[in-house]
Design an enzyme around this catalytic site. Structure first.
Site, mmCIF file in Angstrom:
data_model
loop_
_atom_site.group_PDB
_atom_site.id
_atom_site.type_symbol
_atom_site.label_atom_id
_atom_site.label_comp_id
_atom_site.label_asym_id
_atom_site.label_seq_id
_atom_site.Cartn_x
_atom_site.Cartn_y
_atom_site.Cartn_z
ATOM 1 N N ARG A 230 42.412 43.655 35.920
ATOM 2 C CA ARG A 230 41.690 43.378 34.554
ATOM 3 C C ARG A 230 40.608 42.394 34.889
ATOM 4 O O ARG A 230 40.813 41.545 35.790
ATOM 5 C CB ARG A 230 42.570 42.823 33.532
ATOM 6 C CG ARG A 230 43.667 43.558 32.865
ATOM 7 C CD ARG A 230 43.015 44.554 32.009
ATOM 8 N NE ARG A 230 43.785 45.514 31.186
ATOM 9 C CZ ARG A 230 44.018 46.774 31.421
ATOM 10 N NH1 ARG A 230 43.494 47.085 32.657
ATOM 11 N NH2 ARG A 230 44.548 47.459 30.815
ATOM 12 N N GLU A 259 34.342 43.774 28.806
ATOM 13 C CA GLU A 259 33.707 45.199 28.896
ATOM 14 C C GLU A 259 34.155 45.982 27.782
ATOM 15 O O GLU A 259 33.588 47.233 27.839
ATOM 16 C CB GLU A 259 34.566 45.867 30.344
ATOM 17 C CG GLU A 259 36.067 45.964 30.057
ATOM 18 C CD GLU A 259 37.143 46.487 31.057
ATOM 19 O OE1 GLU A 259 36.646 46.336 32.385
ATOM 20 O OE2 GLU A 259 37.882 47.426 30.855
ATOM 21 N N HIS A 291 35.937 50.984 34.578
ATOM 22 C CA HIS A 291 37.295 51.125 34.214
ATOM 23 C C HIS A 291 37.710 52.670 34.302
ATOM 24 O O HIS A 291 38.475 53.152 33.376
ATOM 25 C CB HIS A 291 37.650 50.676 32.781
ATOM 26 C CG HIS A 291 39.254 49.935 32.667
ATOM 27 N ND1 HIS A 291 39.461 48.951 31.909
ATOM 28 C CD2 HIS A 291 40.090 50.598 33.156
ATOM 29 C CE1 HIS A 291 40.745 48.652 31.970
ATOM 30 N NE2 HIS A 291 41.303 49.596 33.002
HETATM 31 P P1 NAI Z 1 53.248 46.033 36.920
HETATM 32 O O1 NAI Z 1 53.627 45.663 35.664
HETATM 33 O O2 NAI Z 1 53.948 47.207 37.674
HETATM 34 O O3 NAI Z 1 52.702 45.134 38.088
HETATM 35 C C1 NAI Z 1 52.436 43.855 37.923
HETATM 36 C C2 NAI Z 1 52.936 42.809 38.854
HETATM 37 O O4 NAI Z 1 52.194 41.590 38.779
HETATM 38 C C3 NAI Z 1 54.376 42.637 38.711
HETATM 39 O O5 NAI Z 1 54.906 42.577 39.913
HETATM 40 C C4 NAI Z 1 54.369 41.038 38.194
HETATM 41 O O6 NAI Z 1 55.498 40.369 38.708
HETATM 42 C C5 NAI Z 1 53.058 40.602 38.919
HETATM 43 N N1 NAI Z 1 52.461 39.359 38.541
HETATM 44 C C6 NAI Z 1 52.601 38.658 37.394
HETATM 45 N N2 NAI Z 1 51.975 37.461 37.572
HETATM 46 C C7 NAI Z 1 51.383 37.399 38.430
HETATM 47 C C8 NAI Z 1 50.567 36.437 39.031
HETATM 48 N N3 NAI Z 1 50.327 35.224 38.418
HETATM 49 N N4 NAI Z 1 50.273 36.739 40.483
HETATM 50 C C9 NAI Z 1 50.282 37.660 41.066
HETATM 51 N N5 NAI Z 1 51.208 38.866 40.596
HETATM 52 C C10 NAI Z 1 51.728 38.703 39.097
HETATM 53 O O7 NAI Z 1 51.770 46.659 36.494
HETATM 54 P P2 NAI Z 1 50.862 47.833 37.165
HETATM 55 O O8 NAI Z 1 51.146 48.887 36.550
HETATM 56 O O9 NAI Z 1 51.045 47.708 38.706
HETATM 57 O O10 NAI Z 1 49.372 47.478 36.918
HETATM 58 C C11 NAI Z 1 48.785 46.390 37.651
HETATM 59 C C12 NAI Z 1 47.197 45.874 36.990
HETATM 60 O O11 NAI Z 1 46.538 47.241 36.980
HETATM 61 C C13 NAI Z 1 47.337 45.559 35.540
HETATM 62 O O12 NAI Z 1 46.371 44.458 35.299
HETATM 63 C C14 NAI Z 1 46.814 46.909 34.650
HETATM 64 O O13 NAI Z 1 46.399 46.456 33.559
HETATM 65 C C15 NAI Z 1 45.973 47.344 35.819
HETATM 66 N N6 NAI Z 1 45.422 48.694 35.375
HETATM 67 C C16 NAI Z 1 44.179 49.078 35.537
HETATM 68 C C17 NAI Z 1 43.880 50.492 35.555
HETATM 69 C C18 NAI Z 1 42.489 50.784 35.941
HETATM 70 O O14 NAI Z 1 42.218 51.983 35.482
HETATM 71 N N7 NAI Z 1 41.609 50.047 36.433
HETATM 72 C C19 NAI Z 1 44.967 51.459 34.998
HETATM 73 C C20 NAI Z 1 46.218 50.841 35.019
HETATM 74 C C21 NAI Z 1 46.508 49.610 35.078
#
Ligand code: NAI
Length: 325
Positions: A230, A259, A291
């Site tokens: 993000r 964005e 994105h």
């Molecule tokens: P997820 O919920 O499976 O994993 C997120 C991880 O971040 C969790 O393990 C959580 O404990 C950890 N976390 C929470 N607070 C944190 C902190 N302060 N520092 C480090 N880690 C922390 O989410 P997922 O599916 O892996 O998505 C990750 C990111 O990718 C999200 O921001 C999501 O919005 C983004 N995303 C972007 C896409 C794109 O097209 N560019 C598509 C899908 C997701």
């Protein structure tokens, strides 16, 4: 069960909505329009509303409530564009969607390699018949110490892909897991140990601008940053300063602050009020993509299917892994 879907893209999502409404026998209506205060009325008569990443304000939540909407499902993993706390307080349920992490993880790996190999400069030069080498020397991924910030679904898949390259892998996550070949470090130590950082954390009040002037100062000279999570995780102005100073050698941003009214629209005739984007895009060592890391056929199908599945689960009253509040 009646579903109304906003922002439905006719060239890819529409056929998925048609497929799953017929498969599950649902009444689904779609509009191309993104959800806004002006078109809430379109969802009248539907208990379930499906949206994309346009911000849903409290006023909009109130309006949805007043027309009888029970649940709003975002066809995305992230749900920071909806005030879930407020939604809960007025009795609207919120769900998200999920899809294979491969698309984002593979895209992140591609951006990592492109950044290390100066691919933007290479493409720019070769497109104007400049085939010189000077300034294009790259780095091997295998030599890098990778810092993965957030080891959830996508972070873990990126780590699996990285393993084939033989690089050292470190990670930070407030909820660490046992992952073979990965050393978890406190965030400050991660910043000072690694030299390629990949962000995979959610955007929350505690993670906003986690990459800022202080964290950038801790990173080794010539570090690389990849952000497919993000935009708000990075203080764009601090990043620009660090790029100008050479502290950051390259970065790739699939996401950027503010964005939401740009990405996925054709804004080429408009004056764009996003100074960081203009500055960053102009740099030869910064790759900007709109994105789009998620965007594969499999992901789009999964996003629509799982958004609908969240509504079906809610109607059935059983377990609902997609429900946020
Ligand atoms: P997820 O919920 O499976 O994993 C997120 C991880 O971040 C969790 O393990 C959580 O404990 C950890 N976390 C929470 N607070 C944190 C902190 N302060 N520092 C480090 N880690 C922390 O989410 P997922 O599916 O892996 O998505 C990750 C990111 O990718 C999200 O921001 C999501 O919005 C983004 N995303 C972007 C896409 C794109 O097209 N560019 C598509 C899908 C997701």
């Amino acid at each position: 069960m009646k579903i109304f879907a906003y922002g439905c893209r006719p060239y890819d999502e529409m056929s998925c909505f048609e497929k799953y409404s017929s498969l599950f026998g649902l009444d689904v209506k779609c509009t191309k329009q993104s959800v806004s205060e002006d078109n809430i009325y379109l969802a009248e008569g539907s208990e379930y509303v499906s949206v994309l990443t346009n911000p849903i304000t409290d006023t909009m939540l109130d309006s949805f409530k007043s027309i009888g909407v029970k649940m709003i499902g975002t066809r995305t993993v992230g749900y920071d564009h909806i005030d879930c706390k407020y939604a809960k307080s007025i009795g609207i349920k919120i769900s998200n969607s999920s899809y294979s992490p491969d698309a984002v993880a593979e895209f992140t790996l591609m951006l990592s390699l492109m950044s290390l190999r100066n691919m933007k400069r290479i493409i720019q030069r070769s497109s104007i018949n400049d085939f010189t080498l000077k300034g294009l020397r790259g780095c091997n991924l295998s030599e890098r110490k990778i810092g993965v910030i957030g080891t959830g679904t996508i972070g873990k898949r990126y780590i699996e892909l990285l393993k084939g390259f033989g690089c050292e892998i470190y990670a930070y996550d407030p909820s660490p897991e046992e992952i073979e070949g990965v050393i978890y470090l406190p965030l400050k130590d991660l910043f000072s140990t690694c030299d390629l950082f990949s962000l995979h954390a959610p955007l929350r009040s505690g993670t906003r601008h986690m990459i800022n002037s202080s964290s950038l100062a801790l990173m080794p000279e010539g570090s690389v940053i990849i952000n497919t999570a993000r935009g708000g995780l990075i203080d764009s102005n601090a990043l620009i300063d660090a790029l100008n100073e050479g502290k950051i050698a390259a970065c790739a941003l699939d996401v950027i602050e503010d964005e939401f009214d740009l990405y996925y629209y054709n804004r080429k005739a408009d004056v764009i009020n996003n100074k960081p984007l203009a500055i960053l895009r102009d740099m030869p060592n910064v790759i900007i993509s709109p994105h789009i890391a998620f965007y594969t056929s499999k992901s789009v199908d999964d996003m629509v299917r799982n958004c609908i599945q969240a509504f079906i689960n809610d109607e059935a009253g059983g377990e609902n892994p997609f429900r946020i509040v």
